[in-house]
Every structure is written in C-alpha cells, then in structure tokens.
Design a protein around this motif. Sequence first.
Motif, PDB file in Angstrom:
ATOM      1  N   PRO A  94     -11.070  -8.065  16.435  1.00  0.00           N
ATOM      2  CA  PRO A  94     -11.823  -7.021  17.138  1.00  0.00           C
ATOM      3  C   PRO A  94     -12.366  -6.005  16.137  1.00  0.00           C
ATOM      4  CG  PRO A  94      -9.726  -7.463  18.243  1.00  0.00           C
ATOM      5  CD  PRO A  94      -9.685  -8.185  16.934  1.00  0.00           C
ATOM      6  N   PRO A  95     -13.665  -5.735  16.162  1.00  0.00           N
ATOM      7  CA  PRO A  95     -14.234  -4.806  15.177  1.00  0.00           C
ATOM      8  C   PRO A  95     -13.520  -3.461  15.126  1.00  0.00           C
ATOM      9  CG  PRO A  95     -15.988  -5.936  16.343  1.00  0.00           C
ATOM     10  CD  PRO A  95     -14.714  -6.320  17.041  1.00  0.00           C
ATOM     11  N   GLU A  96     -13.060  -2.984  16.282  1.00  0.00           N
ATOM     12  CA  GLU A  96     -12.394  -1.679  16.298  1.00  0.00           C
ATOM     13  C   GLU A  96     -11.030  -1.718  15.600  1.00  0.00           C
ATOM     14  OE1 GLU A  96     -11.517  -3.758  20.237  1.00  0.00           O
ATOM     15  OE2 GLU A  96     -13.244  -3.464  18.907  1.00  0.00           O
ATOM     16  N   GLU A  97     -10.502  -2.919  15.370  1.00  0.00           N
ATOM     17  CA  GLU A  97      -9.224  -3.058  14.669  1.00  0.00           C
ATOM     18  C   GLU A  97      -9.410  -3.362  13.185  1.00  0.00           C
ATOM     19  OE1 GLU A  97      -6.812  -6.042  16.449  1.00  0.00           O
ATOM     20  OE2 GLU A  97      -6.672  -5.036  18.398  1.00  0.00           O
ATOM     21  N   SER A  98     -10.644  -3.599  12.767  1.00  0.00           N
ATOM     22  CA  SER A  98     -10.869  -4.148  11.424  1.00  0.00           C
ATOM     23  C   SER A  98     -10.389  -3.224  10.308  1.00  0.00           C
ATOM     24  CB  SER A  98     -12.342  -4.500  11.231  1.00  0.00           C
ATOM     25  OG  SER A  98     -13.172  -3.359  11.383  1.00  0.00           O
ATOM     26  N   ALA A  99     -10.580  -1.912  10.461  1.00  0.00           N
ATOM     27  CA  ALA A  99     -10.151  -0.993   9.399  1.00  0.00           C
ATOM     28  C   ALA A  99      -8.636  -0.996   9.261  1.00  0.00           C
ATOM     29  CB  ALA A  99     -10.664   0.415   9.680  1.00  0.00           C
ATOM     30  N   ASP A 100      -7.916  -0.960  10.388  1.00  0.00           N
ATOM     31  CA  ASP A 100      -6.459  -0.974  10.320  1.00  0.00           C
ATOM     32  C   ASP A 100      -5.945  -2.301   9.782  1.00  0.00           C
ATOM     33  OD1 ASP A 100      -6.200   1.596  11.300  1.00  0.00           O
ATOM     34  OD2 ASP A 100      -5.930   0.977  13.381  1.00  0.00           O
ATOM     35  N   ARG A 101      -6.570  -3.398  10.194  1.00  0.00           N
ATOM     36  CA  ARG A 101      -6.152  -4.710   9.683  1.00  0.00           C
ATOM     37  C   ARG A 101      -6.386  -4.797   8.171  1.00  0.00           C
ATOM     38  NH1 ARG A 101      -5.549  -9.307  13.014  1.00  0.00           N
ATOM     39  NH2 ARG A 101      -5.549  -8.814  15.236  1.00  0.00           N
ATOM     40  N   PHE A 102      -7.506  -4.282   7.739  1.00  0.00           N
ATOM     41  CA  PHE A 102      -7.806  -4.279   6.306  1.00  0.00           C
ATOM     42  C   PHE A 102      -6.735  -3.522   5.529  1.00  0.00           C
ATOM     43  CE2 PHE A 102      -9.797  -1.431   3.087  1.00  0.00           C
ATOM     44  CZ  PHE A 102      -9.904  -2.359   2.059  1.00  0.00           C
ATOM     45  N   ARG A 103      -6.402  -2.332   5.988  1.00  0.00           N
ATOM     46  CA  ARG A 103      -5.450  -1.509   5.256  1.00  0.00           C
ATOM     47  C   ARG A 103      -4.053  -2.116   5.272  1.00  0.00           C
ATOM     48  NH1 ARG A 103      -7.865   4.400   7.280  1.00  0.00           N
ATOM     49  NH2 ARG A 103      -9.925   4.077   6.318  1.00  0.00           N
ATOM     50  N   GLU A 104      -3.659  -2.692   6.400  1.00  0.00           N
ATOM     51  CA  GLU A 104      -2.371  -3.403   6.430  1.00  0.00           C
ATOM     52  C   GLU A 104      -2.391  -4.588   5.476  1.00  0.00           C
ATOM     53  OE1 GLU A 104      -0.459  -4.670   9.994  1.00  0.00           O
ATOM     54  OE2 GLU A 104      -0.530  -2.676  10.914  1.00  0.00           O
ATOM     55  N   ALA A 105      -3.482  -5.334   5.468  1.00  0.00           N
ATOM     56  CA  ALA A 105      -3.570  -6.507   4.604  1.00  0.00           C
ATOM     57  C   ALA A 105      -3.444  -6.121   3.139  1.00  0.00           C
ATOM     58  CB  ALA A 105      -4.885  -7.245   4.850  1.00  0.00           C
ATOM     59  N   VAL A 106      -4.112  -5.045   2.742  1.00  0.00           N
ATOM     60  CA  VAL A 106      -4.019  -4.594   1.346  1.00  0.00           C
ATOM     61  C   VAL A 106      -2.581  -4.238   1.004  1.00  0.00           C
ATOM     62  CG1 VAL A 106      -4.664  -2.734  -0.243  1.00  0.00           C
ATOM     63  CG2 VAL A 106      -6.415  -3.846   1.165  1.00  0.00           C
ATOM     64  N   GLU A 107      -1.905  -3.522   1.891  1.00  0.00           N
ATOM     65  CA  GLU A 107      -0.509  -3.154   1.632  1.00  0.00           C
ATOM     66  C   GLU A 107       0.363  -4.396   1.492  1.00  0.00           C
ATOM     67  OE1 GLU A 107       3.229  -0.667   3.613  1.00  0.00           O
ATOM     68  OE2 GLU A 107       1.236  -0.568   4.544  1.00  0.00           O
ATOM     69  N   VAL A 108       0.177  -5.362   2.374  1.00  0.00           N
ATOM     70  CA  VAL A 108       0.985  -6.585   2.323  1.00  0.00           C
ATOM     71  C   VAL A 108       0.735  -7.346   1.021  1.00  0.00           C
ATOM     72  CG1 VAL A 108       1.318  -8.853   3.359  1.00  0.00           C
ATOM     73  CG2 VAL A 108       1.195  -6.827   4.818  1.00  0.00           C
ATOM     74  N   VAL A 109      -0.540  -7.493   0.631  1.00  0.00           N
ATOM     75  CA  VAL A 109      -0.855  -8.234  -0.589  1.00  0.00           C
ATOM     76  C   VAL A 109      -0.177  -7.593  -1.796  1.00  0.00           C
ATOM     77  CG1 VAL A 109      -2.702  -8.817  -2.206  1.00  0.00           C
ATOM     78  CG2 VAL A 109      -3.013  -9.226   0.246  1.00  0.00           C
ATOM     79  N   LEU A 110      -0.289  -6.291  -1.942  1.00  0.00           N
ATOM     80  CA  LEU A 110       0.293  -5.619  -3.103  1.00  0.00           C
ATOM     81  C   LEU A 110       1.811  -5.715  -3.102  1.00  0.00           C
ATOM     82  CD1 LEU A 110      -2.025  -2.487  -3.318  1.00  0.00           C
ATOM     83  CD2 LEU A 110      -2.088  -4.544  -4.728  1.00  0.00           C
ATOM     84  N   ARG A 111       2.412  -5.599  -1.946  1.00  0.00           N
ATOM     85  CA  ARG A 111       3.869  -5.747  -1.878  1.00  0.00           C
ATOM     86  C   ARG A 111       4.297  -7.188  -2.114  1.00  0.00           C
ATOM     87  NH1 ARG A 111       6.369  -2.948   3.321  1.00  0.00           N
ATOM     88  NH2 ARG A 111       8.142  -4.086   2.417  1.00  0.00           N
ATOM     89  N   ALA A 112       3.517  -8.145  -1.619  1.00  0.00           N
ATOM     90  CA  ALA A 112       3.851  -9.562  -1.836  1.00  0.00           C
ATOM     91  C   ALA A 112       3.840  -9.919  -3.313  1.00  0.00           C
ATOM     92  CB  ALA A 112       2.872 -10.449  -1.067  1.00  0.00           C
ATOM     93  N   TRP A 113       2.966  -9.253  -4.075  1.00  0.00           N
ATOM     94  CA  TRP A 113       2.874  -9.523  -5.505  1.00  0.00           C
ATOM     95  C   TRP A 113       3.988  -8.870  -6.309  1.00  0.00           C
ATOM     96  CZ3 TRP A 113      -3.055  -8.271  -6.050  1.00  0.00           C
ATOM     97  CH2 TRP A 113      -3.795  -9.359  -5.564  1.00  0.00           C
ATOM     98  N   THR A 114       4.574  -7.803  -5.788  1.00  0.00           N
ATOM     99  CA  THR A 114       5.499  -7.008  -6.593  1.00  0.00           C
ATOM    100  C   THR A 114       6.936  -7.043  -6.090  1.00  0.00           C
ATOM    101  OG1 THR A 114       4.875  -5.036  -5.309  1.00  0.00           O
ATOM    102  CG2 THR A 114       3.708  -5.416  -7.390  1.00  0.00           C
ATOM    103  N   GLU A 115       7.187  -7.566  -4.894  1.00  0.00           N
ATOM    104  CA  GLU A 115       8.539  -7.640  -4.352  1.00  0.00           C
ATOM    105  C   GLU A 115       9.009  -9.088  -4.340  1.00  0.00           C
ATOM    106  OE1 GLU A 115       8.791  -5.666  -0.573  1.00  0.00           O
ATOM    107  OE2 GLU A 115       7.729  -3.874  -1.297  1.00  0.00           O
ATOM    108  N   GLU A 116      10.275  -9.274  -4.678  1.00  0.00           N
ATOM    109  CA  GLU A 116      10.813 -10.642  -4.735  1.00  0.00           C
ATOM    110  C   GLU A 116      10.766 -11.310  -3.376  1.00  0.00           C
ATOM    111  OE1 GLU A 116      14.918 -12.994  -6.057  1.00  0.00           O
ATOM    112  OE2 GLU A 116      14.633 -10.869  -6.551  1.00  0.00           O
ATOM    113  N   ARG A 117      11.190 -10.596  -2.364  1.00  0.00           N
ATOM    114  CA  ARG A 117      11.120 -11.096  -0.991  1.00  0.00           C
ATOM    115  C   ARG A 117      10.562  -9.963  -0.140  1.00  0.00           C
ATOM    116  NH1 ARG A 117      13.765 -15.967  -0.967  1.00  0.00           N
ATOM    117  NH2 ARG A 117      13.384 -16.171   1.273  1.00  0.00           N
TER     118      ARG A 117
END
Length: 331
Positions: free
Chosen positions: A121-144
């Motif tokens: 949903p376009p109205e969710e896109s900004a929040d989804r983007f920001r969550e995705a960025v947080e997840v990617v960075l944590r996935a790269w730096t946290e063991e689990r």
Amino acid sequence: MKLGVLQFFSWPGRHGPLEQVYARALERIEIMDRGGFDAVWLAEHHFTTFSVCPSVHMLGVLAAARTRKLRIGTAVSLAALYHPLRLAEEVALLDVLSGGRVNWGAGRGFAHAEFNAFGVPPEESADRFREAVEVVLRAWTEERLSFQGCHFQFDDVEVLPKPLQQPHPPVWMAATSEGAIDWAASRGFSILMDPHASLVELGDKRRRYKAKLAEAGFSDRGRDIPVARLVALAATKAKAAEVARRGAQWLVDAYAGPQHPHRKSMQMARSYDGKDPAQHYVDSVILHGTPAAVVEQITALKEEIDLDYLMCAPLSRETFRLLADEVAPRL
C-alpha cells in the motif's frame, strides 16, 4: 572530487533487442573500471522501458565480474518492495562476490504502479522502507536477529552471508523530499541527491541536510554525498544543447508519459517553474555543453553546494565517451 555514473538501462521505443541494452551498459562499466571512475550506480525500476533493470543486485554481480576496482553501487535498492531479510542476504552476497566493493543506496520509491503490483500500500511505503533499512543493517551486524515491527516480525534468525566489508558496506539513503532529508539526517545517514532537482533546489537541499545533521548531533564533514546529474556533452555548445533537449523530452515522455498508468505519481506534482517540462530540464537541471564548459559548471557547483561526488547520467553514447575521455581526467 569523485566521479561515478548513474547507469540506467533505457529501452527507448523498444528499438533493437533488449539484450543490446545490457551489453552496451556492461561495455561502459568496463570502461569506467579502466578509466578511474569511483563507482557505477545501478538504477532499479519496474514495469517501464525508462530503465529495464528489476534487479540491481543480480546485475551488480555481473558488473563485479567484469571489473576489478570499480565500486558497485545501488541507486537504489527499492527497499520498500522487498522482504528485508532477503534484501540483506542479496546485498551481502553481492559484497562477498565483488570482493567488498558494494556501495548500498536504498530508497522508498514513488511509483504507485510498483507499490500496487508488489502488494505494498503506497501509504505504508515510507514505514516499510524505514523498517527494512533497520532490519538490513541489524542483519549485517548481529549474529542472530529478532525483530518485532509493524510490518515485519521474526525471531532468532541467522542471516548469512555477512558482508565482506565490516561492519557493513557504506550506506546512503535516497532523499528527494524534505521529509526524507530530515529523516536521513536525524539517523546520521549519508544521502544520495536526485537527478531531477534543479541546481537551485540542490543547493537548498544540501544546506537543509547539513543543518538537520547538525541538529541531530552529526556532521557532514568527510562524507561522500553523491549528486546525480543528467549530462549532455558534445563538441559544440549548440550540439550539446540539442542532445540535452532530446534527452529531456525522452525522459519526460518515458518517465511520466501518458502511456504509463503511474503517470501522475511519477510527475511528482512538479511545477517546472511554469515552463514546458522538457525545457525546464534543459534550463535548470541538465549539465550540458562542451567538455571544458561542463568542467567549469562542475567546478562552480563544487563551490556553491560543496559538491564532492558527481554521479553522472549520460544522455547519449557520445556524452559517455567525452565524459570518460575528456571530463574525468580533469576532475
């Protein structure tokens, strides 16, 4: 000053086989590697002939295999359209296979046709983007990784591979609107500046970003802030202006023409200073002229907006040749 190329995969009028578009782009990328360019930045788009590259990560692997020194940038990974764990895996794998040469640029996107087709949903896109960025960075730096967000939830996941660059590849956020600039600055992210802003708008955005960084306790000192610019080069001023006009009209038609169902969202409610859109691009957006004249324009931007990284989007094959042979050596 660093020099990169924003590589589109345009298929204007669907002329010629599509595989030629990729072959020519890869030839350019090999020239960039030999010519001392810092990076190629691959543009992700969906459902339009403006740029037929639905996977910058897949194409990035091929670009990495054809090069040795050139950094492989994404401009951008449309993070709102991905499951973030898959995105973290793909970019990390590209970093490993490229020998640690990834520049990760992430963006929300703005075309409603893309959001709708992928069920976002376009109205969710900004929040989804920001969550995705947080997840990617944590996935790269946290063991689990465990994460409980509004849109994504998972528990005790080991994301592999980890990037070769530690703690992770350098990261940029695409920031066109004031809201996007403010959010990126508040988190201390570096930004990618868009190719559609006028030169005046670029200066305003760059100053806003610096001020918002300072408010959040960060500094812009020592950062690479790539500024994307459409470029038209030719042996004469008149010929370059012709290339710029032709490129501007093609861009307006291909990017936001009546054939596209997402036309309204892609026009982004721009006023174009009351001008015909193509003429606005020629007058206020595109760097054009002889190589010497464009070098002067770039030098002026260095002084006016602290330009330290130019990401060129060449509007013709001749422009790319002159960029590689005559402009790059002067910068």
